[in-house]
Enzyme design. Sequence first.
Site, PDB file in Angstrom:
ATOM      1  CE  LYS A  40      -4.390   0.603   2.398  1.00  0.00           C
ATOM      2  NZ  LYS A  40      -5.004   0.541   3.733  1.00  0.00           N
TER       3      LYS A  40
HETATM    4  C1  E4P Z   1      -8.390   1.482   3.946  1.00  0.00           C
HETATM    5  O1  E4P Z   1      -7.616   0.698   3.481  1.00  0.00           O
HETATM    6  C2  E4P Z   1      -8.204   2.186   5.216  1.00  0.00           C
HETATM    7  O2  E4P Z   1      -7.454   1.348   6.052  1.00  0.00           O
HETATM    8  C3  E4P Z   1      -9.487   2.443   5.958  1.00  0.00           C
HETATM    9  O3  E4P Z   1     -10.608   2.079   5.205  1.00  0.00           O
HETATM   10  C4  E4P Z   1      -9.569   3.792   6.591  1.00  0.00           C
HETATM   11  O4  E4P Z   1     -10.790   3.882   7.272  1.00  0.00           O
HETATM   12  P1  E4P Z   1     -11.104   4.979   8.380  1.00  0.00           P
HETATM   13  O5  E4P Z   1     -11.432   6.261   7.705  1.00  0.00           O
HETATM   14  O6  E4P Z   1     -12.294   4.416   9.116  1.00  0.00           O
HETATM   15  O7  E4P Z   1      -9.878   5.069   9.245  1.00  0.00           O
END
Ligand code: E4P
Length: 223
Positions: A83
Amino acid sequence: MKFFLDTANVEEIRQATSLGLIDGVTTNPSLVAKEGRPFDELIHEICEVVQGPVSAEVVSTEANAMIKEGRSLAEIHEHVVVKCPLIREGLKATRVLADEGIRVNVTLCFSPTQALLAAKAGAAYISPFVGRLDDISYDGMDLIGQILAIYQNYGFPTEVLVASIRHPKHILDAALMGADVATLPYKAFDAMFNHPLTDKGLAAFLADWEEARETVAPEAVEA
Ligand code: E4P
């Protein structure tokens, strides 16, 4: 539509995967930090449990360092997807890693033109954060529709991974729009199962069966 689980908690992942409905997992540095475990060991265990793509995020912010980190993340397990954040250096790293055959999930996407850049950089997945947009009074799902339209116009193979999901309505909207993947916090996944009419209906079926048991299943009553 693929369901990923948005957590680094192995117990949640085990519970959800035991239902046979989970295709992968996404983690981020905040989710991993909550678990208080060595990173590589945790990611390896998650990969073994889910047997599907598991996103593990780089924490460097300069392209060469991200590339180095991405290569070593990809060595943890064949299911690892690296990522990278949607910044200039992140897309530069994405291009290099993608050319080496390493799948990259470009994260922290908040605009359709950012998503266009990620697709051109060779991202395997783009992660638009719908909940965080809703939090600041934008409609996060509008962004999903725009990205899907752009990717369809040009036949980009990048999969749209709806992230920052807060509730089942986000999942419903994503499914109606034809998003490729939704990454679900355990709570939102769990909430999808519930309907009061299902509970009420099942209770009535079982009560009626119990009442007529001697007639409809006498052998069970005898035993
Ligand atoms: C995606 O890969 C992120 O880890 C995640 O969806 C972020 O979500 P949040 O806005 O609830 O922290």
